[in-house]
Design a protein around this motif. Sequence first.
Motif, PDB file in Angstrom:
ATOM      1  N   GLY A 178      -0.663  16.291   8.537  1.00  0.00           N
ATOM      2  CA  GLY A 178      -1.294  15.989   7.252  1.00  0.00           C
ATOM      3  C   GLY A 178      -0.731  16.736   6.077  1.00  0.00           C
ATOM      4  N   GLY A 179       0.509  17.223   6.177  1.00  0.00           N
ATOM      5  CA  GLY A 179       1.076  17.973   5.073  1.00  0.00           C
ATOM      6  C   GLY A 179       1.646  17.112   3.968  1.00  0.00           C
ATOM      7  N   GLY A 180       1.886  15.825   4.228  1.00  0.00           N
ATOM      8  CA  GLY A 180       2.497  14.941   3.233  1.00  0.00           C
ATOM      9  C   GLY A 180       1.478  14.355   2.296  1.00  0.00           C
ATOM     10  N   THR A 181       1.949  13.773   1.200  1.00  0.00           N
ATOM     11  CA  THR A 181       1.062  13.121   0.245  1.00  0.00           C
ATOM     12  C   THR A 181       1.563  11.721  -0.034  1.00  0.00           C
ATOM     13  OG1 THR A 181       2.316  14.032  -1.617  1.00  0.00           O
ATOM     14  CG2 THR A 181       0.413  15.276  -0.881  1.00  0.00           C
ATOM     15  N   ALA A 182       0.659  10.857  -0.408  1.00  0.00           N
ATOM     16  CA  ALA A 182       1.032   9.490  -0.727  1.00  0.00           C
ATOM     17  C   ALA A 182       1.637   9.418  -2.113  1.00  0.00           C
ATOM     18  CB  ALA A 182      -0.204   8.596  -0.674  1.00  0.00           C
ATOM     19  N   PRO A 183       2.542   8.462  -2.367  1.00  0.00           N
ATOM     20  CA  PRO A 183       3.032   8.252  -3.722  1.00  0.00           C
ATOM     21  C   PRO A 183       1.868   7.989  -4.665  1.00  0.00           C
ATOM     22  CG  PRO A 183       4.312   6.974  -2.154  1.00  0.00           C
ATOM     23  CD  PRO A 183       3.131   7.519  -1.410  1.00  0.00           C
ATOM     24  N   THR A 184       1.953   8.474  -5.879  1.00  0.00           N
ATOM     25  CA  THR A 184       0.846   8.319  -6.813  1.00  0.00           C
ATOM     26  C   THR A 184       1.387   8.077  -8.210  1.00  0.00           C
ATOM     27  OG1 THR A 184      -1.072   9.408  -7.804  1.00  0.00           O
ATOM     28  CG2 THR A 184       0.707  10.829  -7.113  1.00  0.00           C
ATOM     29  N   THR A 185       0.618   7.408  -9.043  1.00  0.00           N
ATOM     30  CA  THR A 185       1.042   7.123 -10.404  1.00  0.00           C
ATOM     31  C   THR A 185       0.571   8.184 -11.381  1.00  0.00           C
ATOM     32  OG1 THR A 185      -0.959   5.799 -10.718  1.00  0.00           O
ATOM     33  CG2 THR A 185       1.023   4.648  -9.989  1.00  0.00           C
ATOM     34  N   THR A 186      -0.240   9.126 -10.931  1.00  0.00           N
ATOM     35  CA  THR A 186      -0.732  10.159 -11.831  1.00  0.00           C
ATOM     36  C   THR A 186       0.086  11.431 -11.684  1.00  0.00           C
ATOM     37  OG1 THR A 186      -2.619  11.540 -12.453  1.00  0.00           O
ATOM     38  CG2 THR A 186      -2.441  10.960 -10.134  1.00  0.00           C
ATOM     39  N   THR A 187       0.240  12.167 -12.763  1.00  0.00           N
ATOM     40  CA  THR A 187       0.964  13.429 -12.710  1.00  0.00           C
ATOM     41  C   THR A 187       0.008  14.610 -12.642  1.00  0.00           C
ATOM     42  OG1 THR A 187       1.035  13.509 -15.132  1.00  0.00           O
ATOM     43  CG2 THR A 187       2.888  12.480 -14.009  1.00  0.00           C
ATOM     44  N   GLN A 188      -1.291  14.367 -12.649  1.00  0.00           N
ATOM     45  CA  GLN A 188      -2.267  15.440 -12.613  1.00  0.00           C
ATOM     46  C   GLN A 188      -2.522  15.875 -11.178  1.00  0.00           C
ATOM     47  OE1 GLN A 188      -3.502  16.927 -15.340  1.00  0.00           O
ATOM     48  NE2 GLN A 188      -2.107  15.586 -16.458  1.00  0.00           N
ATOM     49  N   PRO A 189      -2.340  17.160 -10.846  1.00  0.00           N
ATOM     50  CA  PRO A 189      -2.594  17.598  -9.484  1.00  0.00           C
ATOM     51  C   PRO A 189      -4.082  17.595  -9.178  1.00  0.00           C
ATOM     52  CG  PRO A 189      -2.148  19.484 -10.904  1.00  0.00           C
ATOM     53  CD  PRO A 189      -1.906  18.260 -11.735  1.00  0.00           C
ATOM     54  N   ALA A 190      -4.412  17.411  -7.916  1.00  0.00           N
ATOM     55  CA  ALA A 190      -5.812  17.456  -7.510  1.00  0.00           C
ATOM     56  C   ALA A 190      -6.310  18.882  -7.575  1.00  0.00           C
ATOM     57  CB  ALA A 190      -5.955  16.931  -6.088  1.00  0.00           C
ATOM     58  N   ALA A 197       0.827  -1.203   0.000  1.00  0.00           N
ATOM     59  CA  ALA A 197       0.000   0.000   0.000  1.00  0.00           C
ATOM     60  C   ALA A 197       0.864   1.258   0.000  1.00  0.00           C
ATOM     61  CB  ALA A 197      -0.921   0.013   1.206  1.00  0.00           C
ATOM     62  N   SER A 198       0.401   2.284  -0.696  1.00  0.00           N
ATOM     63  CA  SER A 198       1.019   3.602  -0.630  1.00  0.00           C
ATOM     64  C   SER A 198       0.363   4.379   0.502  1.00  0.00           C
ATOM     65  CB  SER A 198       0.830   4.357  -1.952  1.00  0.00           C
ATOM     66  OG  SER A 198       1.503   3.705  -3.007  1.00  0.00           O
ATOM     67  N   VAL A 199       1.169   5.023   1.339  1.00  0.00           N
ATOM     68  CA  VAL A 199       0.624   5.763   2.467  1.00  0.00           C
ATOM     69  C   VAL A 199       1.123   7.197   2.440  1.00  0.00           C
ATOM     70  CG1 VAL A 199       0.352   3.743   3.943  1.00  0.00           C
ATOM     71  CG2 VAL A 199       2.513   4.992   3.977  1.00  0.00           C
ATOM     72  N   ALA A 200       0.288   8.099   2.946  1.00  0.00           N
ATOM     73  CA  ALA A 200       0.655   9.498   3.061  1.00  0.00           C
ATOM     74  C   ALA A 200       1.236   9.773   4.433  1.00  0.00           C
ATOM     75  CB  ALA A 200      -0.568  10.381   2.844  1.00  0.00           C
ATOM     76  N   GLN A 201       2.015  10.821   4.531  1.00  0.00           N
ATOM     77  CA  GLN A 201       2.478  11.251   5.848  1.00  0.00           C
ATOM     78  C   GLN A 201       1.264  11.609   6.695  1.00  0.00           C
ATOM     79  OE1 GLN A 201       4.675  15.122   6.395  1.00  0.00           O
ATOM     80  NE2 GLN A 201       6.315  13.735   7.022  1.00  0.00           N
ATOM     81  N   GLY A 202       1.206  11.059   7.901  1.00  0.00           N
ATOM     82  CA  GLY A 202       0.077  11.325   8.780  1.00  0.00           C
ATOM     83  C   GLY A 202      -1.070  10.358   8.633  1.00  0.00           C
ATOM     84  N   GLN A 203      -0.979   9.406   7.689  1.00  0.00           N
ATOM     85  CA  GLN A 203      -2.048   8.418   7.503  1.00  0.00           C
ATOM     86  C   GLN A 203      -1.975   7.367   8.605  1.00  0.00           C
ATOM     87  OE1 GLN A 203      -2.373   6.712   3.573  1.00  0.00           O
ATOM     88  NE2 GLN A 203      -3.260   4.813   4.348  1.00  0.00           N
ATOM     89  N   LYS A 204      -3.133   6.963   9.134  1.00  0.00           N
ATOM     90  CA  LYS A 204      -3.170   5.930  10.167  1.00  0.00           C
ATOM     91  C   LYS A 204      -2.667   4.605   9.598  1.00  0.00           C
ATOM     92  CE  LYS A 204      -6.257   3.624  13.450  1.00  0.00           C
ATOM     93  NZ  LYS A 204      -7.643   3.523  13.971  1.00  0.00           N
TER      94      LYS A 204
END
Length: 298
Positions: free
Chosen positions: A176-188, A118-125
């Motif tokens: 919650g400032g971090g983001t999980a690794p992602t395969t998309t290059t499109q920003p939210a 699983a990919s996890v974000a900084q601050g994810q449980k």
Amino acid sequence: MKILLAGLCGAVVTLAGSGTASAAARAAGPTFQLPFPCGETWAGSSNSYAHTGSEIDFNWGAGDADLGKTVVAAAAGTVVTAAYQTSNGYGNLVKIRHSDGSTTLYAHLNSLSVSSGASVAQGQKIGTVGKSSAKYSIVSHLHYEQRSPSGAIVRASFNGSTFNYPNQSVTSRNCGGGTAPTTTTQPAPSGSNPYSATQVCGPGYKQIDSAPLGSQGRVVLMYSSATGQNCVTTLRASGSGKVNASAYLEVQGKARQTDSGSYQYYAGPVRAKAAATCVKWGGSIGSAKYDSPFGHCG
């Protein structure tokens, strides 16, 4: 045999800098945060006889007061281990590999909230504090390690500064400032939720049902044919501030499992095996709530 954890009553102090050399060495890697929710203060100690020097045991209170407290990822990365360990004494262990090849380890967990891969974000449980170990008789605490890309245990840093060994009380800035690794290059889109149900539950899970929670978001039921597990997460439509949110999963004939709290993006994941068994699932965001009947019995 019972391990007594030292240094549990230290005052909150300002973290000392780690020096120019160590700061430069960390520049290419992630900025690790305390592995607990934003604003919580935990006492850390490296004094256990089972340690080699740079590991830290974290306690929130005396005895088993920590049992069940939330543990979060110190930095974004990929889960390489989420399983029970025996001979090494770790018990329930989560190990996360980060962008620079370094890893963090979270041991003796009472429960696991992520799966390997699983990919996890900084601050994810990622789990809850416990006292699981096949080797030691221990009180509830989190055993935490930071390791270099070579696998060596290194002195831990939080929010850019080195832990003040051997004992220090630290307040979490894991907000919650971090983001999980992602395969998309499109920003939210601005203000939208950057996480999908697949990111929260992990690779291999497919959506089998969902329900809207008004305009607030939705609750999603996932299933992994490889593991036979269901996974439920409640996703907010927007990540503006934090709100009370929950997600639950109930396998017929077993106790309901629930994750609830004040979250910015999502509640959960909540996982349980339910092969050939009916499940009830649901969640809430604020006053919006969904409760399913028992179903998905295949």
